[in-house]
Design a protein around this motif. Sequence first.
Motif, short mmCIF file in Angstrom:
data_model
loop_
_atom_site.label_atom_id
_atom_site.label_comp_id
_atom_site.label_asym_id
_atom_site.label_seq_id
_atom_site.Cartn_x
_atom_site.Cartn_y
_atom_site.Cartn_z
N UNK A 1 0.82 -1.22 0.00
CA UNK A 1 0.00 0.00 0.00
C UNK A 1 0.85 1.26 0.00
N UNK A 2 2.17 1.13 0.00
CA UNK A 2 3.05 2.30 0.06
C UNK A 2 2.74 3.24 -1.09
N UNK A 3 2.58 4.51 -0.77
CA UNK A 3 2.30 5.52 -1.78
C UNK A 3 0.83 5.66 -2.12
N UNK A 4 -0.03 4.79 -1.59
CA UNK A 4 -1.46 4.89 -1.87
C UNK A 4 -2.10 5.97 -1.01
N UNK A 5 -3.20 6.48 -1.50
CA UNK A 5 -4.05 7.39 -0.73
C UNK A 5 -5.42 6.74 -0.57
N UNK A 6 -6.28 7.39 0.20
CA UNK A 6 -7.62 6.83 0.41
C UNK A 6 -8.42 6.78 -0.89
N UNK A 7 -8.01 7.55 -1.90
CA UNK A 7 -8.67 7.46 -3.20
C UNK A 7 -8.44 6.10 -3.85
N UNK A 8 -7.33 5.46 -3.47
CA UNK A 8 -7.01 4.14 -4.03
C UNK A 8 -7.70 3.00 -3.30
N UNK A 9 -8.42 3.31 -2.21
CA UNK A 9 -8.97 2.26 -1.36
C UNK A 9 -9.98 1.36 -2.07
N UNK A 10 -10.92 1.88 -2.85
CA UNK A 10 -11.87 0.97 -3.52
C UNK A 10 -11.18 -0.06 -4.40
N UNK A 11 -10.16 0.36 -5.14
CA UNK A 11 -9.44 -0.59 -6.00
C UNK A 11 -8.69 -1.62 -5.16
N UNK A 12 -8.08 -1.16 -4.06
CA UNK A 12 -7.35 -2.06 -3.17
C UNK A 12 -8.30 -3.09 -2.56
N UNK A 13 -9.46 -2.65 -2.12
CA UNK A 13 -10.45 -3.57 -1.53
C UNK A 13 -10.93 -4.58 -2.56
N UNK A 14 -11.19 -4.11 -3.76
CA UNK A 14 -11.66 -5.02 -4.82
C UNK A 14 -10.59 -6.06 -5.15
N UNK A 15 -9.33 -5.63 -5.19
CA UNK A 15 -8.23 -6.55 -5.49
C UNK A 15 -8.11 -7.61 -4.41
N UNK A 16 -8.16 -7.19 -3.15
CA UNK A 16 -8.03 -8.12 -2.03
C UNK A 16 -9.21 -9.10 -2.02
N UNK A 17 -10.40 -8.60 -2.22
CA UNK A 17 -11.59 -9.46 -2.22
C UNK A 17 -11.50 -10.49 -3.33
N UNK A 18 -11.09 -10.07 -4.53
CA UNK A 18 -11.00 -10.99 -5.66
C UNK A 18 -9.96 -12.08 -5.40
N UNK A 19 -8.82 -11.71 -4.85
CA UNK A 19 -7.77 -12.70 -4.56
C UNK A 19 -8.25 -13.68 -3.49
N UNK A 20 -8.89 -13.18 -2.45
CA UNK A 20 -9.36 -14.05 -1.38
C UNK A 20 -10.45 -14.99 -1.87
N UNK A 21 -11.39 -14.47 -2.65
CA UNK A 21 -12.48 -15.31 -3.15
C UNK A 21 -11.94 -16.44 -4.02
N UNK A 22 -11.00 -16.12 -4.91
CA UNK A 22 -10.41 -17.15 -5.77
C UNK A 22 -9.68 -18.19 -4.94
N UNK A 23 -8.97 -17.72 -3.93
CA UNK A 23 -8.22 -18.64 -3.07
C UNK A 23 -9.17 -19.54 -2.28
N UNK A 24 -10.23 -18.98 -1.72
CA UNK A 24 -11.18 -19.77 -0.93
C UNK A 24 -11.85 -20.83 -1.80
N UNK A 25 -12.20 -20.47 -3.03
CA UNK A 25 -12.79 -21.45 -3.96
C UNK A 25 -11.82 -22.60 -4.20
#
Length: 244
Positions: A207-231
């Motif tokens: 997350x280095x260099x990110x701002x709160x404007x980047x948060x939606x993309x970060x959340x979507x990326x984390x959710x997608x990775x976790x969902x794929x892993x859990x499946x």
Amino acid sequence: MLLPLRMLLLCVHFVLASLLGLLVSICRPFNPDNSRIAARFYAVPAQYILGLRMRLELDGVLKHQRPAVIVANHLSNYDLFVFGHAVPPRTVTLGKTSLKWIPFFGQLYWLAGNVLIDRGNAIQAKKAMLTTTDTLQHKDMSIWVFAEGTRGHGKGLAPLKKGAFQMAINAGVPIIPLCANNYVRGMNLNRWRSGTVVMRALAPIPTAGMTLDDMPELMAKCHAQMKACIDELDREAGTLASKA
């Protein structure tokens, strides 16, 4: 007949593990490694009481250099006994203030240095968020969050809450996704081998260099990775169960 016996043993174990963890925490109050030690007290005996077969791939979280925000999926009340294997050194968690009223466990949770948040009080929640940011930046500690905010009961990964990602961005530390299969779907405590748990830590998301404007993309990326892993973990757990 195994179910009532296991529930009795698990209740006794919960009280004894809480008392042992509380004793350790009284001797060294607010030590940042108390949570890891207490987590092992709960998890290791419970694995055998519950009859769970476990495959753990945890180097990514146990050996990661601090600090980080660990984001795990939340499945059931048994998570205390399952995810306790994965708590790394110098890690605290975020929990509801209501936890402090649970006899022995609540006092242990507080003395272990974990952060209690009143979600209904915006001022206190904001103050707790500032405290956790300072912890991540200056105290060589990591923070563990069940970012869904509630138990999924094996229904799949729910949307993630913003708090964990806001903390990580504000502190400039990575997110480490930690995933377990939906073990509660096939868990049967009346069987000698009651179920299968497969757990895996994913690669850190910087997350280095990110701002709160980047948060939606970060959340979507984390959710997608976790969902794929859990499946994937669900499929692997099914394969292991069929071979048992």
